[in-house]
Design an enzyme around this catalytic site. Structure first.
Site, PDB file in Angstrom:
ATOM      1  N   ARG A   1       0.856  -1.182   0.000  1.00  0.00           N
ATOM      2  CA  ARG A   1       0.000   0.000   0.000  1.00  0.00           C
ATOM      3  C   ARG A   1       0.895   1.235   0.000  1.00  0.00           C
ATOM      4  O   ARG A   1       2.070   1.171   0.407  1.00  0.00           O
ATOM      5  CB  ARG A   1      -0.889   0.019   1.240  1.00  0.00           C
ATOM      6  CG  ARG A   1      -1.848  -1.162   1.367  1.00  0.00           C
ATOM      7  CD  ARG A   1      -2.647  -1.065   2.653  1.00  0.00           C
ATOM      8  NE  ARG A   1      -3.634  -2.140   2.758  1.00  0.00           N
ATOM      9  CZ  ARG A   1      -3.418  -3.296   3.397  1.00  0.00           C
ATOM     10  NH1 ARG A   1      -2.239  -3.514   3.985  1.00  0.00           N
ATOM     11  NH2 ARG A   1      -4.359  -4.218   3.457  1.00  0.00           N
TER      12      ARG A   1
ATOM     13  N   LYS B   1      -2.103  -2.499   7.827  1.00  0.00           N
ATOM     14  CA  LYS B   1      -3.267  -1.913   8.490  1.00  0.00           C
ATOM     15  C   LYS B   1      -3.459  -2.553   9.861  1.00  0.00           C
ATOM     16  O   LYS B   1      -3.260  -3.753  10.028  1.00  0.00           O
ATOM     17  CB  LYS B   1      -4.522  -2.126   7.644  1.00  0.00           C
ATOM     18  CG  LYS B   1      -4.669  -1.158   6.485  1.00  0.00           C
ATOM     19  CD  LYS B   1      -6.015  -1.351   5.818  1.00  0.00           C
ATOM     20  CE  LYS B   1      -6.238  -0.317   4.718  1.00  0.00           C
ATOM     21  NZ  LYS B   1      -7.548  -0.492   4.056  1.00  0.00           N
TER      22      LYS B   1
ATOM     23  N   HIS C   1      -2.373   3.288  -5.830  1.00  0.00           N
ATOM     24  CA  HIS C   1      -2.802   2.043  -5.181  1.00  0.00           C
ATOM     25  C   HIS C   1      -3.082   0.931  -6.199  1.00  0.00           C
ATOM     26  O   HIS C   1      -3.116  -0.257  -5.841  1.00  0.00           O
ATOM     27  CB  HIS C   1      -4.041   2.289  -4.306  1.00  0.00           C
ATOM     28  CG  HIS C   1      -5.283   2.586  -5.070  1.00  0.00           C
ATOM     29  ND1 HIS C   1      -5.627   3.861  -5.465  1.00  0.00           N
ATOM     30  CD2 HIS C   1      -6.284   1.773  -5.517  1.00  0.00           C
ATOM     31  CE1 HIS C   1      -6.770   3.820  -6.121  1.00  0.00           C
ATOM     32  NE2 HIS C   1      -7.189   2.580  -6.180  1.00  0.00           N
TER      33      HIS C   1
ATOM     34  N   ARG D   1      -0.463  -2.048  -6.497  1.00  0.00           N
ATOM     35  CA  ARG D   1      -0.663  -3.198  -5.601  1.00  0.00           C
ATOM     36  C   ARG D   1      -1.734  -4.129  -6.174  1.00  0.00           C
ATOM     37  O   ARG D   1      -1.561  -5.358  -6.190  1.00  0.00           O
ATOM     38  CB  ARG D   1      -1.065  -2.673  -4.222  1.00  0.00           C
ATOM     39  CG  ARG D   1      -1.617  -3.684  -3.239  1.00  0.00           C
ATOM     40  CD  ARG D   1      -1.943  -2.958  -1.944  1.00  0.00           C
ATOM     41  NE  ARG D   1      -2.873  -3.682  -1.088  1.00  0.00           N
ATOM     42  CZ  ARG D   1      -2.517  -4.566  -0.180  1.00  0.00           C
ATOM     43  NH1 ARG D   1      -1.244  -4.868  -0.021  1.00  0.00           N
ATOM     44  NH2 ARG D   1      -3.410  -5.163   0.584  1.00  0.00           N
TER      45      ARG D   1
ATOM     46  N   HIS E   1      -4.199  -9.520   3.754  1.00  0.00           N
ATOM     47  CA  HIS E   1      -5.639  -9.536   3.977  1.00  0.00           C
ATOM     48  C   HIS E   1      -5.986 -10.505   5.109  1.00  0.00           C
ATOM     49  O   HIS E   1      -5.496 -11.628   5.131  1.00  0.00           O
ATOM     50  CB  HIS E   1      -6.383  -9.979   2.712  1.00  0.00           C
ATOM     51  CG  HIS E   1      -6.380  -8.953   1.631  1.00  0.00           C
ATOM     52  ND1 HIS E   1      -6.610  -9.268   0.300  1.00  0.00           N
ATOM     53  CD2 HIS E   1      -6.177  -7.608   1.656  1.00  0.00           C
ATOM     54  CE1 HIS E   1      -6.548  -8.168  -0.425  1.00  0.00           C
ATOM     55  NE2 HIS E   1      -6.282  -7.155   0.374  1.00  0.00           N
TER      56      HIS E   1
ATOM     57  N   TYR F   1     -10.093  -9.999  -6.647  1.00  0.00           N
ATOM     58  CA  TYR F   1      -9.215 -10.003  -7.819  1.00  0.00           C
ATOM     59  C   TYR F   1      -9.625 -11.068  -8.832  1.00  0.00           C
ATOM     60  O   TYR F   1      -9.260 -10.985 -10.002  1.00  0.00           O
ATOM     61  CB  TYR F   1      -7.754 -10.171  -7.383  1.00  0.00           C
ATOM     62  CG  TYR F   1      -7.317  -9.011  -6.531  1.00  0.00           C
ATOM     63  CD1 TYR F   1      -7.030  -7.774  -7.107  1.00  0.00           C
ATOM     64  CD2 TYR F   1      -7.236  -9.119  -5.149  1.00  0.00           C
ATOM     65  CE1 TYR F   1      -6.668  -6.690  -6.330  1.00  0.00           C
ATOM     66  CE2 TYR F   1      -6.872  -8.039  -4.365  1.00  0.00           C
ATOM     67  CZ  TYR F   1      -6.594  -6.830  -4.963  1.00  0.00           C
ATOM     68  OH  TYR F   1      -6.250  -5.750  -4.177  1.00  0.00           O
TER      69      TYR F   1
END
Length: 299
Positions: free
Chosen positions: A150, A172, A236, A239, A262, A271
């Site tokens: 990110r 995150k 972004h 990525r 994730h 995706y």
């Protein structure tokens, strides 16, 4: 601190401080603040700790009816869940009344497909920039694409995070993960480290040191640099392109999930839709019958 003793403005301060500790981007923190202020206005400054599950569900139901942008709604629900999870963890409320709210919003817009050709063209443009700025920009793009980082993760890389063939990434929510440094990226990194002391604030610990009070790149800096190379490409998407290309070349979804950091495999599955949409587009574009109508001559 007991139930109902925490005022809403104190809860907002708590949220801001914790989000900063967890390395959330400035943009995400601002969205969460905006979410909390709107919620406070809706409940007419009623203390957050006095709200019940049905209050939140009614509020979110209203938002679903009003908001046209699914991504915006998802961000709002994430902000609400973050706040009440925080209040619960700090024992300010007895239970997390937001835990049954669903953050996944159906019909969210799928990620844009970016071809490998476009990525290579972007890297070639960066490489063509003479001197230290070209070396730095090439590394920046390589890290976001090759290691699927990110923007906020990239600009916060510390020199101590760099290992022989891997990179420690603070993702995150303060979650750490290890990502590989591919040979081309590793070579770009070595070239950059050789000239890093030519940039302002090179005595600090950030990989991408730069002028300014923070002493390193911010998300706006990255946005402007990428825009100079390709006005249509948002940072972004590098990525996202990495994830899509890995999937396209047969990489298992769970491996991509670990690379991206994730928590849920459902997030990574987006995706699959990118590839499916892209393949549909190619079929309509390339299939020999795609441009023929109902009354075409089969001969």
């Amino acid at each position: 601190m007991g139930i109902l003793k925490l005022q809403n403005h104190e809860a907002l301060t708590l949220l801001t401080e914790q989000a900063s500790i967890l390395n959330y981007s400035d943009k995400t923190i601002q969205k969460y603040i905006y979410t909390v202020l709107n919620m406070e206005h809706y409940f007419k400054r009623k203390n957050f700790a006095s709200l019940k599950r049905n209050h939140l569900h009614d509020y979110v139901k209203l938002l679903r009816e009003k908001k046209n942008n699914p991504a915006s709604l998802q961000n709002t629900i994430s902000g609400i869940k973050f706040l009440f999870s925080l209040l619960h963890n700090d024992q300010i409320i007895k239970e997390d009344i937001s835990d049954s709210l669903v953050t996944f919003i159906p019909n969210m817009k799928h990620q844009e497909y970016i071809s490998e050709k476009k990525i290579n063209k972007l890297l070639d443009k960066a490489k063509a920039i003479p001197g230290k700025k070209g070396i730095r920009l090439y590394l920046l793009i390589s890290l976001m694409y090759d290691s699927a980082l990110r923007v906020n993760e990239t600009i916060n890389i510390q020199l101590s995070d760099i290992q022989k063939n891997t990179l420690l990434v603070m993702g995150k929510g303060g979650k750490e993960r290890m990502v590989p440094l591919l040979p081309a990226t590793k070579e770009a990194l070595e070239k950059y480290l050789f000239i890093r002391n030519q940039f302002p604030n090179s005595n600090n610990t950030y990989l991408f040191c730069a002028k300014g009070h923070k002493g390193h790149f911010n998300s706006g800096s990255v946005w402007r640099l990428i825009k100079k190379l390709d006005n249509d490409l948002r940072p972004h998407l590098l990525r996202h392109a990495c994830a899509t290309h890995l999937l396209e070349n047969g990489t298992p979804l769970m491996v991509i999930q670990k690379l991206l950091g994730h928590t849920s495999i459902a997030t990574t599955q987006r995706y699959l839709h990118v590839l499916q949409d892209h393949k549909k587009h190619l079929i309509f574009l390339k299939h020999p019958l795609a441009k023929k109508g109902w009354g075409h001559d089969p001969s």
